[in-house]
Write an enzyme that holds these catalytic residues in place. Structure first.
Site, PDB file in Angstrom:
ATOM      1  N   CYS A  14       0.834  -1.211   0.000  1.00 36.20           N
ATOM      2  CA  CYS A  14       0.000   0.000   0.000  1.00 36.20           C
ATOM      3  C   CYS A  14       0.865   1.256   0.000  1.00 36.20           C
ATOM      4  O   CYS A  14       1.533   1.540  -0.974  1.00 36.20           O
ATOM      5  CB  CYS A  14      -0.971  -0.035   1.181  1.00 36.20           C
ATOM      6  SG  CYS A  14      -2.320   1.166   1.053  1.00 36.20           S
ATOM      7  N   HIS A  40      -3.630  -5.054  -0.359  1.00 35.72           N
ATOM      8  CA  HIS A  40      -3.367  -5.712   0.919  1.00 35.72           C
ATOM      9  C   HIS A  40      -3.458  -7.228   0.763  1.00 35.72           C
ATOM     10  O   HIS A  40      -4.558  -7.785   0.776  1.00 35.72           O
ATOM     11  CB  HIS A  40      -4.365  -5.254   1.983  1.00 35.72           C
ATOM     12  CG  HIS A  40      -4.082  -3.900   2.525  1.00 35.72           C
ATOM     13  ND1 HIS A  40      -3.293  -3.687   3.636  1.00 35.72           N
ATOM     14  CD2 HIS A  40      -4.472  -2.678   2.097  1.00 35.72           C
ATOM     15  CE1 HIS A  40      -3.214  -2.383   3.875  1.00 35.72           C
ATOM     16  NE2 HIS A  40      -3.921  -1.753   2.957  1.00 35.72           N
ATOM     17  N   GLU A  77      -2.783  -9.418   2.946  1.00 34.75           N
ATOM     18  CA  GLU A  77      -3.092 -10.038   4.238  1.00 34.75           C
ATOM     19  C   GLU A  77      -4.444  -9.620   4.799  1.00 34.75           C
ATOM     20  O   GLU A  77      -4.772  -9.944   5.933  1.00 34.75           O
ATOM     21  CB  GLU A  77      -2.012  -9.653   5.249  1.00 34.75           C
ATOM     22  CG  GLU A  77      -2.201  -8.334   5.976  1.00 34.75           C
ATOM     23  CD  GLU A  77      -2.473  -7.108   5.132  1.00 34.75           C
ATOM     24  OE1 GLU A  77      -3.198  -6.223   5.606  1.00 34.75           O
ATOM     25  OE2 GLU A  77      -1.987  -7.024   3.991  1.00 34.75           O
TER      26      GLU A  77
END
Length: 619
Positions: A323, A407, A409
């Site tokens: 990010c 992202h 995760e």
């Protein structure tokens, strides 16, 4: 709608609805012809509980959302703190996961619009429940990070086994304003058309204000990263052999869990302005991670300087950014970033892996992007957004440096790109990374001239319409590809077996109204000599026939290829024991189950599982 539009220069628009009389339960008309400006700004009775209020009554104080584009203020009712704030109005498309979204540091300084219409129905989990590392188990940071919240419908009643409080109480205790009764779809359309808009949320206004630029503060002019970054070095997973230094620019807790719990690293989380060259804490690190975070990446010159130092080490060490980390890595290598007109937010952004051409669904929340055209020599774009073609990742061509804009995760999902963590840790541990190339067979398209479609077994009229629909769509798709379609289906009262007079509307080229069985299907194959057979559109009967013909080798001997769902996959999903074993192979949990063929076996299985049990027929 439960709200109505008010403009400074005209009275409220007329609206009406039906309201139930509490005494005789009859409907009576409610009209706002005589509604005045002050009646809208009046509070709901403080001594009236939600149980006593009519289901159409609006609870909470009145509130207004002013937008910097000068459009008419958006009206709603408060279910959060009675305070006023300014921020950048953005949206999130997730259906679930508001505890995670509201605590995501990337939302710092933003007024968040949730597009899913019903919010609050499962409450908020207990923030005192901690994981093995001492982090709140259900949240992405230690506090709510958004400035304000806007939803369509708020559920005043919540129910969930893990809920400890309501969303309203959580917001109120955290002094975060929130409003509901807003047409969030219309507001999101405005944000998508106009771009990012600054907003001012006012709870319990006394009057309608004239919109001026002074009403709004742009959070991107603040050092938001400095507000959310850790103030000291924190170590997680102490004692693990692989040592990673992570720059906390607003790092989500699930990143820590992924690195420490899943990959067993010793993670040294440092402030965003930690001087890596001087390394005052003498941290021994083998790999460098740059986290997500809010705002403008150019507000982090200290972080950029440290990453530049790491990039120019004589013996390069692996670097991975997520990010904001993608933007910081780009700035450190000499590229440029820019502010997006719209921003990419939500849980369903499609990103193309430029190595393989494969598209992944990714969760995102960012308003800035990397200008891929400014990447210096030795750097390439790694991922690209399939919607707006903006950059979604960069990679060095011969050094272990890479980053992504999304992202991998994300808590709440999807986790389709979690393999990127494996790649990063593999680089750190000096495990050779496999060469990933696009499958050349994707460009070699096999042609089929004739296909046999196996329909469902004998049905009553109106029964199992899904097989008729799926079969009809299959015929339509095959015909569009110029493939001759042969259909076996004993049901005359179905759409897929109808033969229209016009060629353009006609279904299968030939239909055999015969009972579906292995021998009958093989007789048709001998007569028609098709290239392929599809058995996944006819329900259990078609599946059973396909499995039997494949396992006996009769299809292979006839040179007929199974198209669509393959037989081993059908067997794995039809047999519950095989299906359970397949899920265990990928460490996916499944409800405990056993098969039984009589009462004695069923009682034995039920005693193993524990009551209550669910019993269903198996084929």
């Amino acid at each position: 709608r439960n709200s109505f539009s008010v403009a400074p220069d005209r009275p409220p628009q007329i609206f009406s609805c039906k309201k139930l009389d509490k005494n005789n339960r009859k409907e009576k008309s409610v009209s706002s012809h005589n509604t005045t400006m002050m009646s809208y700004f009046q509070k709901s009775p403080d001594n009236t509980s939600s149980a006593e209020m009519d289901y159409l009554d609006m609870q909470g104080e009145p509130a207004l959302l002013y937008l910097a584009d000068g459009s008419q203020p958006v009206q709603g009712r408060s279910f959060g703190a009675s305070t006023s704030i300014t921020g950048e109005v953005v949206f999130n498309t997730g259906m679930v996961g508001y505890p995670e979204a509201l605590t995501d540091p990337s939302y710092r300084g933003q007024i968040l619009v949730l597009t899913y219409p019903l919010i609050g129905n499962y409450g908020v989990p207990d923030d005192s429940v901690l994981d093995e590392m001492g982090l709140p188990a259900y949240f992405e940071s230690s506090a709510i990070q958004i400035s304000g919240l806007i939803v369509s419908s708020y559920s005043w009643e919540h129910s969930h086994w893990a809920a400890q409080k309501s969303l309203s109480k959580w917001l109120t205790d955290s002094k975060i304003p929130a409003i509901y009764g807003v047409d969030t779809r219309e507001l999101t359309k405005k944000l998508r058309e106009y771009g990012t808009i600054l907003g001012r949320l006012v709870v319990n206004p006394t009057r309608m204000e004239q919109i001026t630029p002074e009403m709004f503060d742009d959070p991107n002019e603040r050092n938001l990263v400095g507000e959310v970054s850790t103030k000291s070095v924190v170590v997680y997973g102490s004692g693990n052999s692989t040592k990673i230094l992570a720059y906390d620019c607003g790092m989500k807790y699930n990143i820590i869990r992924y690195l420490v719990d899943t990959h067993k690293v010793e993670l040294h989380v440092v402030p965003f302005d930690y001087d890596l060259e001087k390394n005052p804490n003498k941290i021994d690190w083998q790999g460098l991670f740059i986290s997500n975070g809010p705002g403008d990446p150019t507000m982090c010159p200290q972080t950029i300087k440290s990453i530049q130092y790491a990039l120019h080490l004589e013996n390069p060490r692996p670097i991975f950014g997520i990010c904001l980390g993608n933007q910081i890595l780009a700035l450190a290598c000499g590229a440029k970033t820019y502010k997006l007109k719209y921003g990419n937010r939500g849980m369903n952004q499609p990103c193309i892996d430029l190595r393989t051409g494969r598209c992944y669904i990714t969760p995102q929340n960012h308003g800035f992007a990397v200008d891929a055209d400014t990447l210096p020599e030795g750097w390439k774009a790694l991922f690209m957004n399939a919607n707006d073609l903006t950059n979604e990742g960069i990679v060095h061509t011969n050094k272990p440096f890479f980053s992504v804009q999304f992202h991998p995760e994300a808590n709440g999902g999807p986790l389709d790109t979690a393999f990127l963590f494996d790649k990063f840790i593999g680089h750190v541990r000096k495990i050779p990374q496999p060469l990933v190339l696009q499958d050349g067979r994707a460009y070699t398209r096999k042609t089929y001239k004739k296909v046999l479609l196996v329909g469902s077994g004998g049905l009553s009229i109106g029964q199992a319409g899904e097989f008729d629909y799926s079969g009809s769509q299959c015929i339509k798709a095959l015909k569009e590809e110029g493939i001759e379609v042969i259909l076996i289906n004993p049901n005359i009262a179905t759409v897929q077996t109808s033969q229209e007079a016009k060629e353009a509307n006609r279904g299968a080229d030939r239909v055999y109204f015969l009972p579906i069985g292995p021998d009958v299907v093989m007789d048709i194959i001998k007569k028609e000599n098709p290239d392929g057979i599809i058995v996944s559109m006819g329900g259990q009967t078609a599946l059973n026939v396909g499995v039997e013909l494949w396992n006996s080798g009769r299809l292979q001997a006839a040179g007929v290829e199974v198209l669509g769902t393959q037989i081993p996959v059908i067997e794995a999903t039809e047999d519950r024991e095989i299906f359970s074993a397949k899920l265990k192979e990928i460490n996916e949990t499944i409800a405990l189950s056993y098969s039984a063929t009589n009462i004695k076996e069923a009682l034995k299985a039920a005693n193993k599982i524990g009551y209550p049990v669910l019993v269903r027929a198996a084929f």
